[in-house]
Structures are given as C-alpha cells and as structure tokens.
Design a protein around this motif. Structure first.
Motif, short mmCIF file in Angstrom:
data_model
loop_
_atom_site.label_atom_id
_atom_site.label_comp_id
_atom_site.label_asym_id
_atom_site.label_seq_id
_atom_site.Cartn_x
_atom_site.Cartn_y
_atom_site.Cartn_z
N GLU A 157 0.83 -1.20 0.00
CA GLU A 157 0.00 0.00 0.00
C GLU A 157 0.86 1.25 0.00
O GLU A 157 0.55 2.24 -0.65
CB GLU A 157 -0.89 0.03 1.25
N PHE A 176 -1.95 3.55 -5.28
CA PHE A 176 -3.22 2.88 -5.06
C PHE A 176 -3.76 2.18 -6.30
O PHE A 176 -4.43 1.17 -6.21
CB PHE A 176 -4.24 3.92 -4.57
N PHE A 177 -3.45 2.71 -7.46
CA PHE A 177 -4.05 2.16 -8.67
C PHE A 177 -3.06 1.38 -9.54
O PHE A 177 -3.33 1.12 -10.70
CB PHE A 177 -4.69 3.28 -9.48
N GLN A 235 -0.99 -1.31 -11.48
CA GLN A 235 -1.30 -2.61 -12.09
C GLN A 235 -0.46 -3.72 -11.46
O GLN A 235 -0.94 -4.82 -11.22
CB GLN A 235 -1.03 -2.54 -13.59
N THR A 236 0.80 -3.39 -11.18
CA THR A 236 1.68 -4.39 -10.57
C THR A 236 1.16 -4.82 -9.20
O THR A 236 1.13 -6.00 -8.87
CB THR A 236 3.10 -3.82 -10.41
N GLN A 237 0.73 -3.85 -8.44
CA GLN A 237 0.19 -4.16 -7.12
C GLN A 237 -1.05 -5.04 -7.25
O GLN A 237 -1.24 -5.99 -6.50
CB GLN A 237 -0.16 -2.86 -6.39
N ASP A 238 -1.87 -4.70 -8.23
CA ASP A 238 -3.07 -5.49 -8.48
C ASP A 238 -2.73 -6.95 -8.72
O ASP A 238 -3.31 -7.85 -8.14
CB ASP A 238 -3.80 -4.94 -9.70
N ASP A 239 -1.78 -7.18 -9.60
CA ASP A 239 -1.41 -8.55 -9.96
C ASP A 239 -0.87 -9.31 -8.76
O ASP A 239 -1.27 -10.44 -8.49
CB ASP A 239 -0.34 -8.53 -11.06
#
Lengths: 156, 156
Positions: A67, A72-73, A75-79
DNA sequence: TTGCATACCATATTTTCCCATGTTATATAA
DNA sequence: TTATATAACATGGGAAAATATGGTATGCAA
C-alpha cells in the motif's frame, strides 16, 4: 512462560493426514502462534510442489508495504495481491492442535495420507514424504556445490 | 472470540448467484465485517471486468490520503476518486450472510449465475468464473516472468 | 393493485467442535 | 541411572454447529 526473543519455524516433523484433510500442526509451531496471538496462513508454493505457510502478521506486513510503496491504482500491485492473497487462507487450529488442509493445497503438494513439515525460519513448507526426500537431496547437493559463494560478505 | 490483529481478505471462493442477484459473502469475509462493526462497499473495477469490494474504512482512508496528498490538485487523482466514490455503494448482508449485487455491477463483471470471490488483502474482487480463470493464468505468467524485480525486500 | 426489494423460513451439506484412546515425551523418586 | 508416574501429543470417530442456497412471505412505492 518466559517470553522468547526469536520466532522461527524449525525442524522436520512427519504427521498423518486423515480422510478429512486434518493434520496436527507441529507443537513447536503452535507454541509460536499462541504466543504471538496470530494465525497460520498457507498457500501453494509458487515454485515447488509443496504447501507454504507463515504467520498472518507476515502477510499483513506485506499488504501494508505494498500500500505504501506502490500507488493505489498500480497494475503491478493489483497482480501481486491477486496472486498472493487469492491463494492464501487462514488455518486456525482446533483444541487438539489440528488444521484442515484444503483439497487444492493437498493436490498441489501431492499429499495423501502423510505430510512432512519443514521449518524455514519465518516460513515453513509441507511436503509429500517422497518429494521431500528428493528435494532435500537436491538442496544438499546444490549447497555443497556452491558453498564458497554462500559466505555472508558475498551476499546481496 | 479473541480479537485478531490483522484483517485480510484471502482465498478464492466460488458461490452461486440466484435470479435476484443474491450471493453468499464468503464466511471469512463476513467474520471481518462483523468483528470490525463496519460494512462492505463494492464498486466497478476501474481496470478489469470485475467487481471490487473493501471495507468502508478503506475508502475513508483513501479520502483522507487524497486530502493530504501533494497531488491534491492532480486532475488524474481527482478523476479517479470521482469514479470510485460515484460508483461505490454499501452492501449489508442479511441474516443468512448474503448480499444482493446490482444489475450494474453484475453486467460490468459479466456475472450471471456464478461468482468467484478473490481475496486481495485489504480488498477483494468478484469475477465471472471463466474470466477469472484467464486472468489468473495471465497474472501467474506475468509474475513468474518478472519475479526477481517484484520481490518486496525479504519476502516471497 | 402491481412490481420490486427486503426479510424470513427450510434444508442439505459442509465444517467445526468435542470426546476417547494409544503413544510419546517429560518429570520424579528410588 | 533406572523405573515409574505424569503430562503432552497424535489421531480416529461421532455430535453439534455453521454455511450455502432455494423458496416464501412481507412491506413499500409507483
């Protein structure tokens, strides 16, 4: 009980897995979980046919780190979060010290009626006995071969 | 029940969606909501054909972060918050643990009769089963390919 | 009234909890 | 040190509770 300073998963323990997927968590592991008032979390290893486990605190720290380090947005964090948290699951143990492993995990590790718990420090792994035997031999051979390069100053 | 220290959405759970859009929230998720006395909030993912959900607290934190951000006047962040807060809605669950997803959300995620809940730590996603299968494969390939650069410090 | 959304009820299934027992490890006394 | 008592642990089986899910009733608004 005296408070200990270090919390490491160690040793190699072999336990039975029954038809319900129940298996006793090694008592040393349970002592750590109790003392830290947390829970065990398990997930499929990304690289080996085994189950990997750690304390929930470690994943919480990971969630916080991501975090704060990526926006926040991202793509890498999402994956990453999908892959890690989508696979992980809490495994609270009952009054007799057992957890119930899921079909998904057992299948990934090819475990049927026997499980080998292998300490890895902050984490631990759960293997099918035959697979672990081979893996341990492989690791020993590998480590011996690369021994010189394992000196502390040459790390990182 | 002992108060837990960490609150993470984890695991992947497949549940039926009936003609009214009713679907059981995974029990682990419900336990978190109950323990924190808060609510689930859902909105359309900005980047994927899925529904995204989190605790109301997290959106509150997002709002605060935006207020304090150096990018307070950033057009992009402004637009993103508009999209999220404009789309988000609370989803209380009934006595049997179900929420009722809206037509808008179901359509965005192409969900008809089956929903896949995927844990993401502080958030979770809800997918159409086929779409999730493809997405998971894509992520695994992507993460394995870039693995070295993704290791956050001591983990994974 | 009619349509829609919400609350309530019923039930099959899954999961968790509890008890019993044999085994292993630890402590104590001779 | 050895034998014995005590506690902790591993593991099987069954009872109880929780969960998922379909159906029905109720209330509100158009």
């Amino acid at each position: 009980m005296a408070l200990r300073k270090t919390f490491l998963f160690m040793d190699t323990i072999i336990n039975k897995v029954d038809a319900k997927g129940r298996v006793s968590l090694p008592s040393d592991y349970r002592a750590i979980v109790k003392e830290l008032s947390t829970e065990i979390v398990c997930y499929r290893s990304l690289t080996s046919p085994c189950i990997e486990g750690c304390l929930e605190d470690l994943l919480d720290k990971l969630a916080t780190d991501m975090e704060n380090s990526l926006d926040f947005f991202s793509q890498t964090q999402d994956d990453l979060t999908n892959l890690i948290f989508g696979d992980a699951k809490r495994f609270p143990f009952d009054s007799t010290g057992r957890i119930v492993l899921t079909e998904k995990l057992l299948k990934h590790a090819q475990i049927t009626d026997t499980a080998v718990f292998v300490g890895k420090g902050r984490k631990f792994q759960v293997w099918n006995p035959e697979n672990w035997e081979k893996e341990e031999a492989r690791i020993r051979a590998e480590v011996l071969k690369n021994r010189p390069s394992l000196a502390p100053k040459e790390n990182v």
